[in-house]
Write a protein that holds these residues in place. Structure first.
Motif, PDB file in Angstrom:
ATOM      1  N   MET A 258     -10.661  -2.332   1.019  1.00 21.21           N
ATOM      2  CA  MET A 258      -9.475  -1.546   0.654  1.00 21.21           C
ATOM      3  C   MET A 258      -9.148  -0.522   1.735  1.00 21.21           C
ATOM      4  O   MET A 258      -7.977  -0.318   2.095  1.00 21.21           O
ATOM      5  CB  MET A 258      -9.714  -0.826  -0.677  1.00 21.21           C
ATOM      6  CG  MET A 258     -10.014  -1.735  -1.836  1.00 21.21           C
ATOM      7  SD  MET A 258      -8.596  -2.677  -2.377  1.00 21.21           S
ATOM      8  CE  MET A 258      -9.286  -3.463  -3.829  1.00 21.21           C
ATOM      9  N   MET A 259     -10.172   0.121   2.262  1.00 23.21           N
ATOM     10  CA  MET A 259      -9.952   1.111   3.323  1.00 23.21           C
ATOM     11  C   MET A 259      -9.391   0.449   4.578  1.00 23.21           C
ATOM     12  O   MET A 259      -8.557   1.037   5.280  1.00 23.21           O
ATOM     13  CB  MET A 259     -11.255   1.841   3.630  1.00 23.21           C
ATOM     14  CG  MET A 259     -11.734   2.742   2.496  1.00 23.21           C
ATOM     15  SD  MET A 259     -13.380   3.431   2.790  1.00 23.21           S
ATOM     16  CE  MET A 259     -13.065   4.415   4.261  1.00 23.21           C
ATOM     17  N   SER A 260      -9.849  -0.767   4.886  1.00 23.78           N
ATOM     18  CA  SER A 260      -9.295  -1.496   6.031  1.00 23.78           C
ATOM     19  C   SER A 260      -7.803  -1.753   5.846  1.00 23.78           C
ATOM     20  O   SER A 260      -7.014  -1.628   6.795  1.00 23.78           O
ATOM     21  CB  SER A 260     -10.038  -2.827   6.218  1.00 23.78           C
ATOM     22  OG  SER A 260     -11.408  -2.623   6.440  1.00 23.78           O
ATOM     23  N   LEU A 261      -7.402  -2.108   4.624  1.00 20.12           N
ATOM     24  CA  LEU A 261      -5.980  -2.321   4.344  1.00 20.12           C
ATOM     25  C   LEU A 261      -5.193  -1.020   4.443  1.00 20.12           C
ATOM     26  O   LEU A 261      -4.079  -0.996   4.987  1.00 20.12           O
ATOM     27  CB  LEU A 261      -5.810  -2.933   2.949  1.00 20.12           C
ATOM     28  CG  LEU A 261      -6.310  -4.368   2.764  1.00 20.12           C
ATOM     29  CD1 LEU A 261      -6.316  -4.753   1.285  1.00 20.12           C
ATOM     30  CD2 LEU A 261      -5.445  -5.338   3.549  1.00 20.12           C
ATOM     31  N   VAL A 262      -5.764   0.057   3.940  1.00 25.10           N
ATOM     32  CA  VAL A 262      -5.069   1.350   3.983  1.00 25.10           C
ATOM     33  C   VAL A 262      -4.909   1.825   5.423  1.00 25.10           C
ATOM     34  O   VAL A 262      -3.850   2.356   5.803  1.00 25.10           O
ATOM     35  CB  VAL A 262      -5.836   2.383   3.144  1.00 25.10           C
ATOM     36  CG1 VAL A 262      -5.268   3.788   3.356  1.00 25.10           C
ATOM     37  CG2 VAL A 262      -5.778   2.019   1.663  1.00 25.10           C
ATOM     38  N   TYR A 263      -5.935   1.634   6.265  1.00 29.31           N
ATOM     39  CA  TYR A 263      -5.845   2.041   7.666  1.00 29.31           C
ATOM     40  C   TYR A 263      -4.753   1.283   8.420  1.00 29.31           C
ATOM     41  O   TYR A 263      -4.213   1.788   9.410  1.00 29.31           O
ATOM     42  CB  TYR A 263      -7.187   1.823   8.365  1.00 29.31           C
ATOM     43  CG  TYR A 263      -8.264   2.784   7.941  1.00 29.31           C
ATOM     44  CD1 TYR A 263      -7.947   3.989   7.308  1.00 29.31           C
ATOM     45  CD2 TYR A 263      -9.608   2.503   8.157  1.00 29.31           C
ATOM     46  CE1 TYR A 263      -8.928   4.874   6.913  1.00 29.31           C
ATOM     47  CE2 TYR A 263     -10.603   3.379   7.759  1.00 29.31           C
ATOM     48  CZ  TYR A 263     -10.255   4.561   7.133  1.00 29.31           C
ATOM     49  OH  TYR A 263     -11.243   5.438   6.738  1.00 29.31           O
ATOM     50  N   GLN A 264      -4.424   0.075   7.947  1.00 25.57           N
ATOM     51  CA  GLN A 264      -3.350  -0.708   8.557  1.00 25.57           C
ATOM     52  C   GLN A 264      -2.021  -0.535   7.821  1.00 25.57           C
ATOM     53  O   GLN A 264      -1.090  -1.322   8.029  1.00 25.57           O
ATOM     54  CB  GLN A 264      -3.736  -2.191   8.562  1.00 25.57           C
ATOM     55  CG  GLN A 264      -4.972  -2.502   9.369  1.00 25.57           C
ATOM     56  CD  GLN A 264      -4.832  -2.154  10.831  1.00 25.57           C
ATOM     57  OE1 GLN A 264      -3.798  -2.426  11.445  1.00 25.57           O
ATOM     58  NE2 GLN A 264      -5.850  -1.528  11.399  1.00 25.57           N
ATOM     59  N   SER A 265      -1.958   0.466   6.944  1.00 24.53           N
ATOM     60  CA  SER A 265      -0.741   0.810   6.183  1.00 24.53           C
ATOM     61  C   SER A 265      -0.294  -0.307   5.244  1.00 24.53           C
ATOM     62  O   SER A 265       0.894  -0.428   4.937  1.00 24.53           O
ATOM     63  CB  SER A 265       0.407   1.173   7.145  1.00 24.53           C
ATOM     64  OG  SER A 265       0.041   2.260   7.964  1.00 24.53           O
ATOM     65  N   GLN A 266      -1.234  -1.086   4.775  1.00 26.35           N
ATOM     66  CA  GLN A 266      -0.937  -2.146   3.808  1.00 26.35           C
ATOM     67  C   GLN A 266      -1.176  -1.605   2.394  1.00 26.35           C
ATOM     68  O   GLN A 266      -2.033  -2.085   1.649  1.00 26.35           O
ATOM     69  CB  GLN A 266      -1.812  -3.368   4.079  1.00 26.35           C
ATOM     70  CG  GLN A 266      -1.661  -3.967   5.448  1.00 26.35           C
ATOM     71  CD  GLN A 266      -0.317  -4.663   5.627  1.00 26.35           C
ATOM     72  OE1 GLN A 266       0.326  -5.056   4.662  1.00 26.35           O
ATOM     73  NE2 GLN A 266       0.114  -4.807   6.882  1.00 26.35           N
ATOM     74  N   TYR A 267      -0.378  -0.616   2.019  1.00 22.24           N
ATOM     75  CA  TYR A 267      -0.626   0.081   0.759  1.00 22.24           C
ATOM     76  C   TYR A 267      -0.333  -0.811  -0.454  1.00 22.24           C
ATOM     77  O   TYR A 267      -1.061  -0.768  -1.448  1.00 22.24           O
ATOM     78  CB  TYR A 267       0.228   1.352   0.691  1.00 22.24           C
ATOM     79  CG  TYR A 267       0.005   2.299   1.845  1.00 22.24           C
ATOM     80  CD1 TYR A 267      -1.215   2.936   2.017  1.00 22.24           C
ATOM     81  CD2 TYR A 267       1.023   2.545   2.778  1.00 22.24           C
ATOM     82  CE1 TYR A 267      -1.432   3.799   3.086  1.00 22.24           C
ATOM     83  CE2 TYR A 267       0.824   3.404   3.840  1.00 22.24           C
ATOM     84  CZ  TYR A 267      -0.408   4.021   3.993  1.00 22.24           C
ATOM     85  OH  TYR A 267      -0.619   4.861   5.043  1.00 22.24           O
ATOM     86  N   THR A 268       0.709  -1.603  -0.374  1.00 24.38           N
ATOM     87  CA  THR A 268       1.078  -2.454  -1.516  1.00 24.38           C
ATOM     88  C   THR A 268       0.007  -3.498  -1.780  1.00 24.38           C
ATOM     89  O   THR A 268      -0.398  -3.720  -2.943  1.00 24.38           O
ATOM     90  CB  THR A 268       2.432  -3.138  -1.252  1.00 24.38           C
ATOM     91  OG1 THR A 268       3.426  -2.150  -0.963  1.00 24.38           O
ATOM     92  CG2 THR A 268       2.862  -3.942  -2.467  1.00 24.38           C
ATOM     93  N   ILE A 269      -0.456  -4.149  -0.720  1.00 21.22           N
ATOM     94  CA  ILE A 269      -1.505  -5.159  -0.885  1.00 21.22           C
ATOM     95  C   ILE A 269      -2.781  -4.522  -1.420  1.00 21.22           C
ATOM     96  O   ILE A 269      -3.455  -5.083  -2.298  1.00 21.22           O
ATOM     97  CB  ILE A 269      -1.786  -5.864   0.457  1.00 21.22           C
ATOM     98  CG1 ILE A 269      -0.537  -6.610   0.939  1.00 21.22           C
ATOM     99  CG2 ILE A 269      -2.945  -6.838   0.319  1.00 21.22           C
ATOM    100  CD1 ILE A 269      -0.115  -7.754   0.059  1.00 21.22           C
ATOM    101  N   ALA A 270      -3.118  -3.329  -0.929  1.00 23.54           N
ATOM    102  CA  ALA A 270      -4.324  -2.652  -1.392  1.00 23.54           C
ATOM    103  C   ALA A 270      -4.222  -2.301  -2.875  1.00 23.54           C
ATOM    104  O   ALA A 270      -5.183  -2.474  -3.639  1.00 23.54           O
ATOM    105  CB  ALA A 270      -4.571  -1.396  -0.563  1.00 23.54           C
ATOM    106  N   LEU A 271      -3.056  -1.826  -3.301  1.00 24.55           N
ATOM    107  CA  LEU A 271      -2.874  -1.464  -4.708  1.00 24.55           C
ATOM    108  C   LEU A 271      -2.933  -2.690  -5.611  1.00 24.55           C
ATOM    109  O   LEU A 271      -3.611  -2.688  -6.658  1.00 24.55           O
ATOM    110  CB  LEU A 271      -1.541  -0.735  -4.881  1.00 24.55           C
ATOM    111  CG  LEU A 271      -1.169  -0.317  -6.309  1.00 24.55           C
ATOM    112  CD1 LEU A 271      -2.211   0.653  -6.860  1.00 24.55           C
ATOM    113  CD2 LEU A 271       0.224   0.298  -6.339  1.00 24.55           C
ATOM    114  N   LEU A 272      -2.250  -3.763  -5.219  1.00 25.08           N
ATOM    115  CA  LEU A 272      -2.270  -4.983  -6.028  1.00 25.08           C
ATOM    116  C   LEU A 272      -3.666  -5.598  -6.076  1.00 25.08           C
ATOM    117  O   LEU A 272      -4.089  -6.125  -7.121  1.00 25.08           O
ATOM    118  CB  LEU A 272      -1.270  -5.998  -5.456  1.00 25.08           C
ATOM    119  CG  LEU A 272       0.209  -5.633  -5.581  1.00 25.08           C
ATOM    120  CD1 LEU A 272       1.077  -6.667  -4.870  1.00 25.08           C
ATOM    121  CD2 LEU A 272       0.613  -5.511  -7.038  1.00 25.08           C
TER     122      LEU A 272
END
Length: 489
Positions: free
Chosen positions: A405-419
């Motif tokens: 999840m942190m890897s996704l957040v660091y790449q600004s993939q907030y929607t994918i991380a939330l889903l």
């Protein structure tokens, strides 16, 4: 002396693989010679073969501690050894030795010919070991085919079972199709770039020429690798093979090839095709998210134990692919950490299933009713492992998913991380449902768990506790993950 030095520099990187093939030849000669001996029974022969195999795999690990400079190339750079490949091969050998060790009693009860089983395992290990060293696309294909042919035979090893034969046949047909996709992708790469080595392909792709056909080949290569790891939409074989195969074979499929195949996938994407990251990153992100969606929803309706674990494997493959799509140093650390935690959790889960010696009746989830009343130690241990697989804090499964999840957040993939977080919460239901059956089930079809010795029960419990608790906070595992990431890029 110069010729000896040349031979040493050529063959020392692949010394474990040479020893594996020599051990295979000696095992075949030994087993054929003694199988007709009056003082040797068939089962005793199989047990001795498994003992030799465990000792041999453990002995190979010595090679990884005597190398002061683990950076070698051999056979004109078609095989390379570095620290990351050493970590992958060492971890693969440890996992294989544990699987062979915990499977012996189960194979005896099923009257399985163990020495043939151990030989097939060793053939697949040799293919995966060569795959970890591959530095060109031709060696990758040969190593995957050696591993694949052994897997097809292992999937159909229990010939008296129709389900086993069906699982092996499906695996063979679909696996052959994936091999065709892989070979077609490699042929497109070679036809466009005119080379099979990683370094040359990487240099040519750095130019400003239009290599759209090479991207088309990369699409087929990715499709074949996603089939190997069981990611959606290439997961159609996984559930049937997991359910139909013998339990030790299912464990082997779930644990051993994952780390090597993901390592090679990372080596291809992060090193060779790094300039095409916009293409394969989106591909991996779509496949990873789709895998989590399919597994989280489909597993809710499963009634069989192995099919539930199969959809769990699909979901975890989706998390790993989401981390791959991030294309960063932090995501590489999270991938290696996730693989370590996931594989050790699988070893713990299947060791509990194998510890219930009559596990062939544990086909349906409802068969686990009254598990706590009949074997409290294993029931509590199994429950902790399932909570870890679900990602419940403070267990190690939570931290592995948190890193993704942190890897996704660091790449600004907030929607994918939330889903992904929402789907992970939904997926927790089918793990908790099985725990509910352990403690509060009321079906008359409860499981009969054989009485195990207390030392075995507590060994399983202690090993599982180390996995789900200590592994999450281990600085050593994080250090290994960092070394793996630094030596891969």
């Amino acid at each position: 002396m110069e010729s000896l030095f040349i031979y040493y520099t050529t063959f020392s990187p692949i010394l474990p693989e040479i020893l594996i093939f020599l051990f295979l030849i000696s095992q075949i000669i030994y087993l054929v010679f003694f199988s007709n001996h009056i003082f040797f029974g068939y089962i005793t022969l199989g047990q001795s073969a498994n003992t030799f195999l465990v000792l041999f795999l453990c002995g190979l690990l010595v090679n990884f501690f005597v190398l002061t400079d683990p950076s070698y190339e051999s056979f004109n750079s078609h095989l390379t050894v570095n620290l990351s490949s050493l970590l992958v091969r060492g971890f693969m050998l440890i996992t294989s030795a544990i699987i062979v060790f915990i499977s012996s009693n189960y194979l005896n009860l099923k009257s399985v010919y163990q020495y043939e089983f151990s030989l097939l395992l060793l053939f697949s290990i040799s293919g995966l070991s060569v795959l970890a060293l591959s530095n060109d696309i031709l060696t990758i294909f040969i190593a995957l085919e050696l591993q694949g042919l052994s897997f097809y035979l292992l999937a159909t090893f229990y010939w008296s079972s129709e389900f086993n034969t069906e699982a092996g046949l499906k695996y063979f047909v679909l696996g052959s199709f994936s091999s065709c996709l892989l070979l077609f992708g490699f042929s497109l790469i070679y036809s466009v770039l005119g080379s099979i080595t990683f370094e040359t392909i990487q240099l040519l792709l750095n130019d400003d020429y239009n290599f759209s056909l090479a991207l088309f080949g990369l699409f087929f290569i990715l499709s074949a690798f996603l089939f190997k790891v069981g990611a959606a939409p290439f997961h159609m074989w996984l559930c049937d093979v997991y359910e139909g195969s013998l339990t030790p074979v299912t464990l082997f499929f779930a644990a051993v090839p994952k780390i090597v195949i993901f390592y090679m996938l990372l080596k291809l994407l992060f090193s060779v095709f790094s300039n095409e990251s916009s293409f394969w990153s989106l591909f991996c992100q779509i496949s990873g998210f789709f895998s989590i969606v399919v597994a989280s929803i489909a597993a809710l309706f499963q009634k069989k134990t192995k099919r539930l674990l199969a959809f769990s494997a699909i979901s975890h493959a989706g998390f790993l692919l989401l981390a791959v799509s991030c294309f960063s140093f932090f995501s590489l650390r999270s991938i290696f950490f996730y693989l370590l935690v996931y594989i050790f959790m699988n070893l713990s889960v299947f060791s509990i299933i194998l510890a219930t010696t009559h596990s062939y009746i544990l086909k349906y989830l409802i068969h686990w009713t009254y598990f706590f009343n009949r074997n409290a130690v294993l029931a509590v241990t199994f429950s902790i492992l399932l909570l870890s697989l679900a990602g419940i804090p403070p267990l190690s499964g939570f931290y592995s998913k948190l890193l993704v999840m942190m890897s996704l957040v660091y790449q600004s993939q907030y929607t994918i991380a939330l889903l992904t977080a929402i789907l992970s919460c939904i997926a927790s239901y089918y793990y908790i449902r099985l725990i509910k059956i352990f403690f509060f089930g009321t079906s008359v079809e409860g499981v009969w768990v054989s009485v195990q010795s207390r030392p075995l029960e507590f060994c399983i419990a202690i090993f599982s506790t180390i996995v789900v608790l200590l592994l999450a906070s281990s600085d050593f595992i994080l250090l290994l993950s960092s070394l793996f990431a630094m030596n891969l890029i």
